[in-house]
Design a protein around this motif. Structure first.
Motif, mmCIF file in Angstrom:
data_model
loop_
_atom_site.group_PDB
_atom_site.id
_atom_site.type_symbol
_atom_site.label_atom_id
_atom_site.label_comp_id
_atom_site.label_asym_id
_atom_site.label_seq_id
_atom_site.Cartn_x
_atom_site.Cartn_y
_atom_site.Cartn_z
ATOM 1 N N GLU A 331 39.139 48.434 42.962
ATOM 2 C CA GLU A 331 40.472 48.099 43.482
ATOM 3 C C GLU A 331 40.550 48.229 45.005
ATOM 4 O OE1 GLU A 331 43.251 49.160 39.593
ATOM 5 O OE2 GLU A 331 43.102 50.612 41.246
ATOM 6 N N GLN A 332 39.597 48.924 45.627
ATOM 7 C CA GLN A 332 39.579 49.011 47.088
ATOM 8 C C GLN A 332 39.138 47.694 47.723
ATOM 9 O OE1 GLN A 332 40.840 52.086 48.157
ATOM 10 N NE2 GLN A 332 40.914 52.216 45.915
ATOM 11 N N PHE A 333 38.363 46.904 46.960
ATOM 12 C CA PHE A 333 37.786 45.674 47.511
ATOM 13 C C PHE A 333 38.510 44.401 47.083
ATOM 14 C CE2 PHE A 333 34.347 48.667 47.909
ATOM 15 C CZ PHE A 333 33.713 48.281 49.093
ATOM 16 N N LEU A 334 38.995 44.379 45.860
ATOM 17 C CA LEU A 334 39.535 43.152 45.293
ATOM 18 C C LEU A 334 41.039 43.285 45.060
ATOM 19 C CD1 LEU A 334 36.714 42.531 42.659
ATOM 20 C CD2 LEU A 334 36.896 41.535 44.952
ATOM 21 N N ASP A 335 41.725 42.174 45.139
ATOM 22 C CA ASP A 335 43.175 42.167 44.959
ATOM 23 C C ASP A 335 43.498 42.146 43.461
ATOM 24 O OD1 ASP A 335 45.881 42.065 45.441
ATOM 25 O OD2 ASP A 335 45.908 39.890 45.766
ATOM 26 N N VAL A 336 43.153 43.226 42.795
ATOM 27 C CA VAL A 336 43.384 43.354 41.359
ATOM 28 C C VAL A 336 43.947 44.739 41.063
ATOM 29 C CG1 VAL A 336 41.506 41.771 40.747
ATOM 30 C CG2 VAL A 336 41.047 44.238 40.906
ATOM 31 N N LYS A 337 44.546 44.852 39.900
ATOM 32 C CA LYS A 337 45.045 46.147 39.436
ATOM 33 C C LYS A 337 44.732 46.273 37.951
ATOM 34 C CE LYS A 337 47.234 50.024 40.216
ATOM 35 N NZ LYS A 337 46.708 51.023 41.172
ATOM 36 N N PHE A 338 43.954 47.269 37.618
ATOM 37 C CA PHE A 338 43.624 47.494 36.217
ATOM 38 C C PHE A 338 44.782 48.183 35.504
ATOM 39 C CE2 PHE A 338 39.415 46.685 37.783
ATOM 40 C CZ PHE A 338 38.732 46.169 36.690
ATOM 41 N N LYS A 339 44.959 47.826 34.255
ATOM 42 C CA LYS A 339 45.991 48.432 33.424
ATOM 43 C C LYS A 339 45.301 49.209 32.310
ATOM 44 C CE LYS A 339 50.072 47.147 30.674
ATOM 45 N NZ LYS A 339 50.860 46.005 30.168
ATOM 46 N N ILE A 340 45.721 50.443 32.094
ATOM 47 C CA ILE A 340 45.122 51.291 31.063
ATOM 48 C C ILE A 340 46.218 51.752 30.111
ATOM 49 C CG2 ILE A 340 43.823 53.401 30.605
ATOM 50 C CD1 ILE A 340 42.841 53.145 33.583
ATOM 51 N N GLU A 341 46.062 51.439 28.829
ATOM 52 C CA GLU A 341 47.040 51.828 27.819
ATOM 53 C C GLU A 341 46.331 52.518 26.661
ATOM 54 O OE1 GLU A 341 50.633 48.874 27.441
ATOM 55 O OE2 GLU A 341 48.776 47.708 27.407
ATOM 56 N N GLU A 342 47.000 53.492 26.069
ATOM 57 C CA GLU A 342 46.451 54.163 24.892
ATOM 58 C C GLU A 342 47.068 53.520 23.657
ATOM 59 O OE1 GLU A 342 45.291 58.724 23.666
ATOM 60 O OE2 GLU A 342 46.487 58.365 25.469
ATOM 61 N N LYS A 343 46.210 52.993 22.779
ATOM 62 C CA LYS A 343 46.680 52.304 21.581
ATOM 63 C C LYS A 343 45.848 52.731 20.382
ATOM 64 C CE LYS A 343 48.367 48.018 23.740
ATOM 65 N NZ LYS A 343 48.212 46.532 23.769
ATOM 66 N N GLU A 344 46.527 53.269 19.390
ATOM 67 C CA GLU A 344 45.887 53.630 18.113
ATOM 68 C C GLU A 344 44.624 54.482 18.332
ATOM 69 O OE1 GLU A 344 45.182 50.006 16.042
ATOM 70 O OE2 GLU A 344 47.301 49.474 15.933
ATOM 71 N N GLY A 345 44.730 55.441 19.226
ATOM 72 C CA GLY A 345 43.617 56.363 19.461
ATOM 73 C C GLY A 345 42.523 55.816 20.358
ATOM 74 N N LEU A 346 42.700 54.598 20.888
ATOM 75 C CA LEU A 346 41.732 54.005 21.776
ATOM 76 C C LEU A 346 42.381 53.714 23.135
ATOM 77 C CD1 LEU A 346 40.138 51.369 19.367
ATOM 78 C CD2 LEU A 346 39.202 53.601 19.967
ATOM 79 N N PHE A 347 41.559 53.504 24.138
ATOM 80 C CA PHE A 347 42.054 53.111 25.454
ATOM 81 C C PHE A 347 41.807 51.610 25.625
ATOM 82 C CE2 PHE A 347 41.342 57.613 25.941
ATOM 83 C CZ PHE A 347 42.430 58.030 26.704
ATOM 84 N N GLU A 348 42.850 50.885 25.980
ATOM 85 C CA GLU A 348 42.705 49.463 26.296
ATOM 86 C C GLU A 348 42.731 49.321 27.805
ATOM 87 O OE1 GLU A 348 44.416 45.621 24.314
ATOM 88 O OE2 GLU A 348 45.847 46.280 25.866
ATOM 89 N N VAL A 349 41.664 48.747 28.348
ATOM 90 C CA VAL A 349 41.537 48.527 29.776
ATOM 91 C C VAL A 349 41.590 47.023 30.023
ATOM 92 C CG1 VAL A 349 40.070 48.838 31.802
ATOM 93 C CG2 VAL A 349 40.133 50.601 30.017
#
Length: 352
Positions: A331-349
């Protein structure tokens, strides 16, 4: 110029490798400070130097701070060139970690890049060459990546001597959503758990390679049998190739994989072969039982490629510090933003 605190998060060599790769892609000069500051032996090590030297050569970079123990690096790329390169890391420095330093930049090269690399193929604290070939590259193909590795000779710690060739073609990356096998079958999209649309292999079957050099042939056979037995006990069939060699260096190991999940273990003096095989099986079983799309090791490797490709996601059982650090660096280099969500015991990235 982008300044990166090398002690951030996981604070290891991966942070530096990702920063250099994305510097090459974006053309942005970087200064990395506090390199491996909190490690027992801080600063750059020999294998880091070889990786950075290779990256600098391929993209014609001006660079300073390339010496053993250096805590600060300046890297100013010019252009990612094609061509053929011969690299000798020395002893058992990890070939796969060297490749990690340049692979995100390879889609943007002017022409094909070919490398012949000597070093360690199966060493501690790095992906095995079989993992890179059968898991990492297979996942990257889904993002449009064009590259491959060919193992010519294995190299173990401490002597190394492994020999690998790698070829990369310029390509255009595209987004991809990594899903569990059941979801892929419903959508006809992608491959996980080897439950592919061609129907070549069932979800339950695991592939592997158990190998050894300069050791009795029963060593890799026992590794394989131990892994096979535990997998069968837990409901997974397996096909594990057994390789016994006489090479420059002595050692053993085993890598097991299915889709985007894997487990691996390396032998060492005094450690029974059965424990080596069992350890690799336990690792892949843990990943498969979690029901995530990718394993924890692949999860951190995919981050820069997903950002470059756009519109991509995966689920993973645990968001490691390695993955979180790679997200921060990217994220320091590219114009992006990762989203992290917890769903059903897993992490969705995910990233758009």
């Amino acid at each position: 110029m982008i300044e990166i605190d090398g002690s951030y998060g996981e604070g290891g060599g991966q942070l530096v490798r990702t920063a250099v790769a994305l510097s090459a892609v974006t053309g942005k000069e970087i200064k990395v400070t506090n390199i491996r500051k909190n490690r027992p032996n801080p600063g750059l090590k020999q294998q880091h130097l070889k990786a950075l030297e290779t990256a600098a050569e391929i993209c014609g970079a001006r660079v300073s701070g390339l010496f053993q123990g250096s805590s600060e690096l300046f890297f100013a790329p010019v252009e990612i060139k094609g061509g053929k390169y011969n690299i000798d890391i020395g002893t058992a420095g990890s070939i796969t970690l060297l490749l990690q330093c340049i692979m995100p930049a390879m889609p943007f090269a002017k022409e094909k890049v070919e490398l012949a690399i000597r070093g360690g193929t199966d060493v501690l604290w790095s992906p095995t060459i079989d993992y890179l070939k059968h898991v990492t590259f297979r996942a990257l193909e889904q993002l449009g990546y064009a590259g491959s590795v060919t193992l010519k000779e294995r190299g173990y710690y401490p002597r190394g001597g492994g020999n690998v060739s790698a070829v990369f073609e310029p390509c255009k990356l595209h987004g991809f959503h990594f899903r569990k096998a059941e979801e892929n079958k419903r959508t006809g999209e992608g491959l996980t758990g080897e439950a592919d649309v061609k129907g070549e292999r069932s979800q339950q079957e695991i592939t592997g390679i158990s190998h050894a050099s300069n050791l009795p042939s029963h060593v890799p056979a026992r590794q394989a049998e131990s892994a096979r037995s535990l997998l069968l006990e837990t409901g997974y069939t397996s096909i594990i190739e057994v390789q016994s060699h006489e090479l420059f260096s002595t050692g053993s190991g085993i890598t097991l994989w299915t889709g985007y999940c894997a487990g691996s273990a390396l032998g060492k003096r005094g450690l029974p072969a059965e424990k080596v095989g069992r350890s690799a099986a336990e690792e892949v079983i843990e990943e498969l039982r979690a029901g995530a799309a990718v394993d924890t090791h692949l999860a951190d490797q995919l981050i820069p490629y997903m950002a470059l490709a756009g519109s991509s996601s995966y689920t993973v059982r645990e968001l490691t510090l390695h993955a979180a650090t790679n997200i921060w660096v990217t994220e320091q280099f590219l114009d992006v933003k990762f989203k992290i969500e917890e769903k059903e015991g897993l992490f969705e990235v995910s990233v758009d």
